[in-house]
Write a protein that holds these residues in place. Structure first.
Motif, PDB file in Angstrom:
ATOM      1  N   TYR A  76       0.836  -1.207   0.000  1.00 10.90           N
ATOM      2  CA  TYR A  76       0.000   0.000   0.000  1.00 10.90           C
ATOM      3  C   TYR A  76       0.870   1.256   0.000  1.00 10.90           C
ATOM      4  O   TYR A  76       0.613   2.205  -0.759  1.00 10.90           O
ATOM      5  CB  TYR A  76      -0.928   0.013   1.217  1.00 10.90           C
ATOM      6  N   TYR A  77       1.911   1.256   0.822  1.00 16.43           N
ATOM      7  CA  TYR A  77       2.807   2.416   0.867  1.00 16.43           C
ATOM      8  C   TYR A  77       3.460   2.634  -0.492  1.00 16.43           C
ATOM      9  O   TYR A  77       3.611   3.769  -0.949  1.00 16.43           O
ATOM     10  CB  TYR A  77       3.869   2.209   1.946  1.00 16.43           C
ATOM     11  N   ARG A 137       1.035   4.330  -2.957  1.00 20.00           N
ATOM     12  CA  ARG A 137       0.785   5.745  -2.686  1.00 20.00           C
ATOM     13  C   ARG A 137       2.004   6.631  -2.941  1.00 20.00           C
ATOM     14  O   ARG A 137       1.860   7.836  -3.129  1.00 20.00           O
ATOM     15  CB  ARG A 137       0.333   5.914  -1.229  1.00 20.00           C
ATOM     16  N   HIS A 138       3.217   6.037  -2.967  1.00 19.57           N
ATOM     17  CA  HIS A 138       4.413   6.858  -3.025  1.00 19.57           C
ATOM     18  C   HIS A 138       5.375   6.485  -4.155  1.00 19.57           C
ATOM     19  O   HIS A 138       6.491   6.999  -4.199  1.00 19.57           O
ATOM     20  CB  HIS A 138       5.157   6.792  -1.675  1.00 19.57           C
ATOM     21  N   ASP A 172      -3.758   8.294  -6.018  1.00 18.64           N
ATOM     22  CA  ASP A 172      -4.609   9.075  -5.127  1.00 18.64           C
ATOM     23  C   ASP A 172      -5.570   8.143  -4.404  1.00 18.64           C
ATOM     24  O   ASP A 172      -5.902   8.357  -3.237  1.00 18.64           O
ATOM     25  CB  ASP A 172      -5.407  10.113  -5.921  1.00 18.64           C
ATOM     26  N   CYS A 227      -4.150   1.939   6.476  1.00 18.04           N
ATOM     27  CA  CYS A 227      -4.352   3.141   5.672  1.00 18.04           C
ATOM     28  C   CYS A 227      -4.363   4.376   6.581  1.00 18.04           C
ATOM     29  O   CYS A 227      -3.677   5.374   6.300  1.00 18.04           O
ATOM     30  CB  CYS A 227      -5.665   3.021   4.897  1.00 18.04           C
ATOM     31  N   ASP A 259      -3.691   8.494   5.831  1.00 16.49           N
ATOM     32  CA  ASP A 259      -4.667   8.551   4.748  1.00 16.49           C
ATOM     33  C   ASP A 259      -6.079   8.335   5.283  1.00 16.49           C
ATOM     34  O   ASP A 259      -6.277   7.962   6.448  1.00 16.49           O
ATOM     35  CB  ASP A 259      -4.342   7.504   3.684  1.00 16.49           C
ATOM     36  N   GLU A 260      -7.070   8.515   4.423  1.00 18.06           N
ATOM     37  CA  GLU A 260      -8.463   8.396   4.833  1.00 18.06           C
ATOM     38  C   GLU A 260      -9.052   7.078   4.344  1.00 18.06           C
ATOM     39  O   GLU A 260      -9.215   6.870   3.138  1.00 18.06           O
ATOM     40  CB  GLU A 260      -9.287   9.558   4.275  1.00 18.06           C
ATOM     41  N   ASN A 318      -8.815   7.093   0.279  1.00 14.81           N
ATOM     42  CA  ASN A 318      -7.535   6.722  -0.324  1.00 14.81           C
ATOM     43  C   ASN A 318      -7.407   5.214  -0.517  1.00 14.81           C
ATOM     44  O   ASN A 318      -6.706   4.757  -1.429  1.00 14.81           O
ATOM     45  CB  ASN A 318      -6.379   7.227   0.526  1.00 14.81           C
TER      46      ASN A 318
END
Length: 598
Positions: A341-342, A345-346, A353, A374, A379-380, A384
């Protein structure tokens, strides 16, 4: 006029009335934005083309009776361009009837925009990472994964039609115990032995084992003569964690890429093309697991206890904390989930997004820990990270469950289904049902060329429309002569209503992550088209049968339906072509072909 355009008209009217203080205590700021207004198709066409319940939504806030508020809006709305009449019904519904020209304007819109009709840019600027299928590379893709292939690829197409940048991704679980079991199963098969109790079975295991042996032999390696038991293995040859046997490692490193290649080929044949093929093992090899852990540790979300490292997921809503590094020093399975997941996102290329995970029914228990992770990264959850859980698929034939795979044993694979009914029928049947519901796939139905077969029903409408084009060309019908205001019959108006709905269906399918809505819409449009086709001609067919001429108004209506004047024939041809275009657009979103002939 589209429902979106009508919603904008209602919004403008309400804004104006609010500014004039004609809507009680409402101010202009109290009026919902046009995209939030509900403009619906009345169940009874006698109530008009469209209906709005905005007066009932705003009545309490305005301090007015809903019908009085609705009447104020209706009075102003009736002056709008293309609106024939507006009436207030029931507790405060505003029922709107369009004039014929405004209703038929959607035909021009469809034909002018072509393949782009229905698309929009609402999600422009957003990158959505959509991960689906992600089956272990230890065997063919079974029917559950096949459903995700159909739904996931269709959803990717729908999201792109709404302007989003979509990165479709396949995650290979090529690290961990399942790969060890796979390798042990292959070694056993190569020696003619029973598979381990926790291993993999099926003819494909024997097949892969033989391919590995032949590949090694071609390189001058007698793989079966390599040491079979590693130092630190028990008497049954089970690895005790101090290394692996040379033979098992050789099978592993050769067989796993073979399964990768098979999966890729199956996906390609199913018209699913992934942007990224991500390998779990790379998270460990590239140090990304440790990198993600350092981020969580800096936030105080990792702690040591009982010789293990734990993720404090209860701080973020999970029901219990989770081990990420076991007391023996090995990573828990959840460690890769955190790093993955990280990474999404990066990553440098197309950071997400929104990360959308499409998981099987057996992963429902993972949602809590995933959402906690998350939140831990700042994040939300639900924004996200979004998790879709798919339900079971049952393949039926002659009323009985089918277990037809020769390679994979007691399961149905993606290749089995395609061989039985073809890619179009397989994709359509799996995408047309909400993934939240279990589904029965009837092989007899999908192989049939009848109107009961939904994919045939829709594709046949497209093929029919192409045949109409050929006949119209032969008859010399000139589309330039079209007067679309003549499309005022009930069958034609039913089609116009359906055409105008398509853009909002595409939006809803994206917002609710439901590509099945496209299929349901296409079936409704095809139904309206087939009924119209059976009642009204594009190419004139003069009535010469005396028995069909009963005199009076009915004969005139029948004459118009079967033997239209040039302007009407041309208008019907354009209507036919608009249906054709929208069906092709919708089928494309489902990855299904739109045939010219059937």
């Amino acid at each position: 006029m589209s429902p979106e355009a009508l919603a904008l008209e209602i919004f403008s009217v309400c804004q104006s009335l609010a500014e004039q203080t004609a809507l009680g205590s409402l101010s202009a700021d109290d009026i919902p934005a046009a995209e939030k207004l509900a403009v619906m198709r009345p169940k009874d066409r006698a109530h008009g083309d469209w209906s709005s319940n905005i007066a009932m939504q705003l009545a309490k806030k305005a301090g007015m009776n809903p019908r009085d508020l609705a009447q104020s809006v209706a009075n102003e709305l009736s002056n709008g361009h293309g609106i024939a009449s507006v009436e207030v019904a029931g507790p405060g519904f505003i029922n709107i009837t369009l004039d014929a020209a405004a209703s038929a304007a959607v035909v021009d819109s469809v034909l002018e925009n072509g393949a782009a009709f229905g698309s929009n840019d609402r999600m422009a600027g957003k990158t959505l990472n959509l991960e689906f299928v992600s089956a272990n590379p230890t065997g063919p893709i079974h029917i559950g994964g096949t459903r995700w292939a159909a739904v996931g690829d269709s959803l990717a197409r729908v999201l792109k039609a709404n302007g989003a940048k979509v990165v479709s991704e396949y995650y290979f679980n090529d690290h961990g115990e399942q790969i060890n079991r796979f390798a042990k199963s292959l070694v056993a098969a190569a020696h003619g032995e029973e598979a381990p109790s926790d291993g993999y079975k099926g003819a494909y295991i024997d097949e892969i084992a033989q391919r590995v042996i032949e590949q090694a032999q071609a390189e001058g390696i007698d793989i079966l003569s390599l040491p079979r038991v590693a130092a630190g293995a028990d008497k049954e040859g089970n690895d005790l964690g101090e290394g692996d046997s040379a033979q098992r490692e050789e099978f592993r490193k050769r067989a796993v890429p073979m399964m990768f290649a098979e999966i890729r080929e199956s996906m390609k044949n199913f018209r699913v093309n992934f942007d990224v093929w991500f390998h779990e093992n790379s998270l460990y090899e590239d140090g990304e697991v440790d990198q993600a852990f350092e981020v969580l540790r800096s936030k105080g979300d990792l702690f040591e206890q009982d010789g293990a490292t734990w993720f404090a997921s209860t701080k973020h809503g999970d029901d219990k904390d989770r081990v990420v590094i076991k007391s023996d020093g090995n990573y828990a399975y959840f460690a890769a989930d955190i790093a993955y997941y990280y990474n999404k996102r990066h990553r440098k290329a197309d950071p997400a997004d929104v990360a959308i995970y499409m998981l099987g029914a057996d992963h429902h228990g993972y949602i809590g820990r995933m959402m906690a992770m998350c939140a831990a990264f700042g994040d939300e959850p639900g924004v996200n990270m979004q998790i879709l859980i798919g339900q079971m698929v049952n393949v039926m034939k002659d009323g009985k469950a089918v277990r037809m795979s020769k390679r994979a044993g007691n399961v149905v694979t993606i290749d089995d289904l395609v061989e039985a009914v073809g890619v179009d029928a397989a994709r359509y049947s799996l995408a047309r049902t909400d993934y939240n519901q279990s589904v029965d796939i009837d092989l007899n139905l999908l192989a049939s060329h009848t109107n009961e077969n939904p994919v045939y029903y829709v594709q046949y409408a497209h093929a029919r429309s192409k045949n109409v084009d050929r006949n119209a060309a032969a008859a010399g019908i000139d589309a330039a002569l079209a007067d679309l205001s003549l499309l005022d019959s009930e069958p034609a108006e039913a089609i116009l209503a359906q055409l105008s709905l398509y853009p909002s269906v595409v939006q809803t399918a994206a917002d609710q992550r439901g590509p099945h809505r496209i299929a349901h819409y296409l079936e409704d449009l095809a139904g309206a088209y087939h009924r119209w086709y059976n009642l009204e001609r594009v190419v004139p067919m003069p009535l010469t049968d005396p028995e069909s001429r009963e005199g009076g108004e009915r004969t005139a209506e029948l004459e118009k339906a079967k033997n239209p004047e040039p302007a009407l024939a041309a208008a019907r041809l354009r209507l036919n072509d608009a249906v054709q275009q929208v069906i092709a657009n919708g089928l494309n979103l489902l990855g299904v072909s739109a045939p010219d002939k059937m």
